[in-house]
Design an enzyme around this catalytic site. Sequence first.
Site, PDB file in Angstrom:
ATOM      1  N   LYS A   8      15.799   3.763  -2.454  1.00  0.00           N
ATOM      2  CA  LYS A   8      16.445   3.485  -1.162  1.00  0.00           C
ATOM      3  C   LYS A   8      17.570   4.461  -0.877  1.00  0.00           C
ATOM      4  CE  LYS A   8      14.803  -0.956   0.140  1.00  0.00           C
ATOM      5  NZ  LYS A   8      14.985  -2.204   0.839  1.00  0.00           N
ATOM      6  N   LYS A  55       7.638  -2.956   5.453  1.00  0.00           N
ATOM      7  CA  LYS A  55       7.798  -3.304   6.865  1.00  0.00           C
ATOM      8  C   LYS A  55       8.711  -2.344   7.611  1.00  0.00           C
ATOM      9  CE  LYS A  55       9.885  -7.552   5.380  1.00  0.00           C
ATOM     10  NZ  LYS A  55      10.852  -7.082   4.389  1.00  0.00           N
ATOM     11  N   LYS A 103       4.190   2.262  -1.334  1.00  0.00           N
ATOM     12  CA  LYS A 103       3.917   0.848  -1.025  1.00  0.00           C
ATOM     13  C   LYS A 103       4.016   0.590   0.481  1.00  0.00           C
ATOM     14  CE  LYS A 103       7.999  -2.036  -1.250  1.00  0.00           C
ATOM     15  NZ  LYS A 103       8.571  -3.307  -1.498  1.00  0.00           N
TER      16      LYS A 103
HETATM   17  N1  AQP Z   1       3.347  -3.644  -0.390  1.00  0.00           N
HETATM   18  C1  AQP Z   1       3.587  -4.778  -1.003  1.00  0.00           C
HETATM   19  N2  AQP Z   1       2.624  -5.337  -1.771  1.00  0.00           N
HETATM   20  C2  AQP Z   1       2.855  -6.530  -2.400  1.00  0.00           C
HETATM   21  N3  AQP Z   1       3.996  -7.230  -2.296  1.00  0.00           N
HETATM   22  C3  AQP Z   1       4.976  -6.728  -1.520  1.00  0.00           C
HETATM   23  N4  AQP Z   1       6.204  -7.166  -1.200  1.00  0.00           N
HETATM   24  C4  AQP Z   1       6.785  -6.276  -0.378  1.00  0.00           C
HETATM   25  N5  AQP Z   1       5.961  -5.241  -0.131  1.00  0.00           N
HETATM   26  C5  AQP Z   1       4.822  -5.483  -0.841  1.00  0.00           C
HETATM   27  C6  AQP Z   1       6.779  -8.424  -1.672  1.00  0.00           C
HETATM   28  O1  AQP Z   1       7.285  -9.100  -0.526  1.00  0.00           O
HETATM   29  C7  AQP Z   1       8.407  -9.881  -0.928  1.00  0.00           C
HETATM   30  C8  AQP Z   1       9.513  -9.742   0.087  1.00  0.00           C
HETATM   31  O2  AQP Z   1       9.975  -8.434   0.107  1.00  0.00           O
HETATM   32  P1  AQP Z   1      11.346  -8.076   0.823  1.00  0.00           P
HETATM   33  O3  AQP Z   1      11.202  -8.173   2.277  1.00  0.00           O
HETATM   34  O4  AQP Z   1      12.445  -8.886   0.270  1.00  0.00           O
HETATM   35  O5  AQP Z   1      11.671  -6.626   0.398  1.00  0.00           O
HETATM   36  P2  AQP Z   1      10.779  -5.441   0.040  1.00  0.00           P
HETATM   37  O6  AQP Z   1      10.108  -5.652  -1.260  1.00  0.00           O
HETATM   38  O7  AQP Z   1      11.672  -4.233   0.121  1.00  0.00           O
HETATM   39  O8  AQP Z   1       9.689  -5.458   1.212  1.00  0.00           O
HETATM   40  P3  AQP Z   1       9.421  -4.357   2.265  1.00  0.00           P
HETATM   41  O9  AQP Z   1       8.360  -4.842   3.183  1.00  0.00           O
HETATM   42  O10 AQP Z   1       9.175  -3.041   1.598  1.00  0.00           O
HETATM   43  O11 AQP Z   1      10.791  -4.351   3.063  1.00  0.00           O
HETATM   44  P4  AQP Z   1      11.704  -3.122   3.492  1.00  0.00           P
HETATM   45  O12 AQP Z   1      10.792  -2.183   4.235  1.00  0.00           O
HETATM   46  O13 AQP Z   1      12.757  -3.707   4.355  1.00  0.00           O
HETATM   47  O14 AQP Z   1      12.258  -2.525   2.231  1.00  0.00           O
HETATM   48  C9  AQP Z   1       8.812  -9.435  -2.322  1.00  0.00           C
HETATM   49  O15 AQP Z   1       8.398 -10.438  -3.248  1.00  0.00           O
HETATM   50  C10 AQP Z   1       8.013  -8.198  -2.541  1.00  0.00           C
HETATM   51  O16 AQP Z   1       7.661  -8.047  -3.890  1.00  0.00           O
END
Ligand code: AQP
Length: 338
Positions: free
Chosen positions: A120, A205, A202
């Site tokens: 990040k 969002k 990965k």
């Molecule tokens: N690509 C993924 N595949 C499987 N699991 C995923 N998770 C996120 N992306 C994937 C799981 O979703 C849960 C919530 O995630 P989060 O919103 O707290 O943060 P994150 O992991 O950083 O998700 P994003 O979508 O990638 O958000 P941003 O873009 O804001 O950083 C977690 O249990 C995660 O494992």
Amino acid sequence: MSEQTAEVKKQRIFSGIQPTGIFTLGNYIGAIRNWNALQDEYECIYCIVNQHAITVMQEPAELRANTMRAYALMLACGIDPQRSVAFVQSHNPNHAELSWVLSCSTMFGELNRMTQFKDKSAKHADNINAGLFTYPVLMAADILAYNADLVPIGADQKQHLELARNIAVRFNQRFGDTFTVPDCYIPKQGARLMSLQDPTRKMSKSDENANGCVYILDDKDTILRKFRRAVTDSGCEVCWGEGKDGINNLMSIYSAVTGRTNEEIEAEFKGKGYGDFKSAVGEAVADHLAPVREEYARLSADKAYLMQCMETGAEQARRITRRVLSKVYRKVGFLELK
Ligand code: AQP
């Protein structure tokens, strides 16, 4: 045994998701769909972690709207506020309070090893703030404040959970038994979904390339188009293999929404090209997500209901953590007011 005693014995689960945009298919398959399935067997506490979200730059009005939307999405994905505690993190100040105490039991070197901080800070080089660095301590507080037994997470969050466990053990050793040491719960069908445009990264969002992500509110045409454009390789046989990141990812997705194994998928598409496979994955995903979209439309039209659920959830959450926090305050030696 009375029904009430049986309920008390349920193990407790905590998990959270950031309101940083519309949930992706990755969030859904890797996390929320499993949260839903756990509600009968466990005492579940699910949180929209808006305090984590501000570790990267957020537009205030957008964060507010996204928080409301994330809460509605969580319910649309099947989280039932009658059976689970469903709330927004900033509505329970005990998380942030506990986080401060825990940060004094966390070593700088431990935080420095977190790969998500490295990822990040590379992605947001203009805003490497202290919160981004200490984020895992707040995540530990989220979990430990509830004495959660299990934490269902995607595989990408394993390192943070390991840190939460270490913090709990260290605190317990120094101050006596205080926290439950939580276990990681990575569900069987919890594949890590990758971007459709760059299958080595990965699906996230907040990805700038919306074509790489399937959002759970995308309509059918959009979903089909995104899968048609998914990056694959120069081959043509649908089979799992080394160097076939794009196809492997599509197979994981197809398997997650249809329940078919890789062998069954390979047999189903034998002699057919990537084009047919991509269309089939798109169709299956669109069908799988259709009920969530419908439920979201229904719920988001009823803001009063959502606000009422949020309020109840916050009160339930505060009731649990207040006791844990005062125990922690006593243990570390904070003087109490009578
Ligand atoms: N690509 C993924 N595949 C499987 N699991 C995923 N998770 C996120 N992306 C994937 C799981 O979703 C849960 C919530 O995630 P989060 O919103 O707290 O943060 P994150 O992991 O950083 O998700 P994003 O979508 O990638 O958000 P941003 O873009 O804001 O950083 C977690 O249990 C995660 O494992």
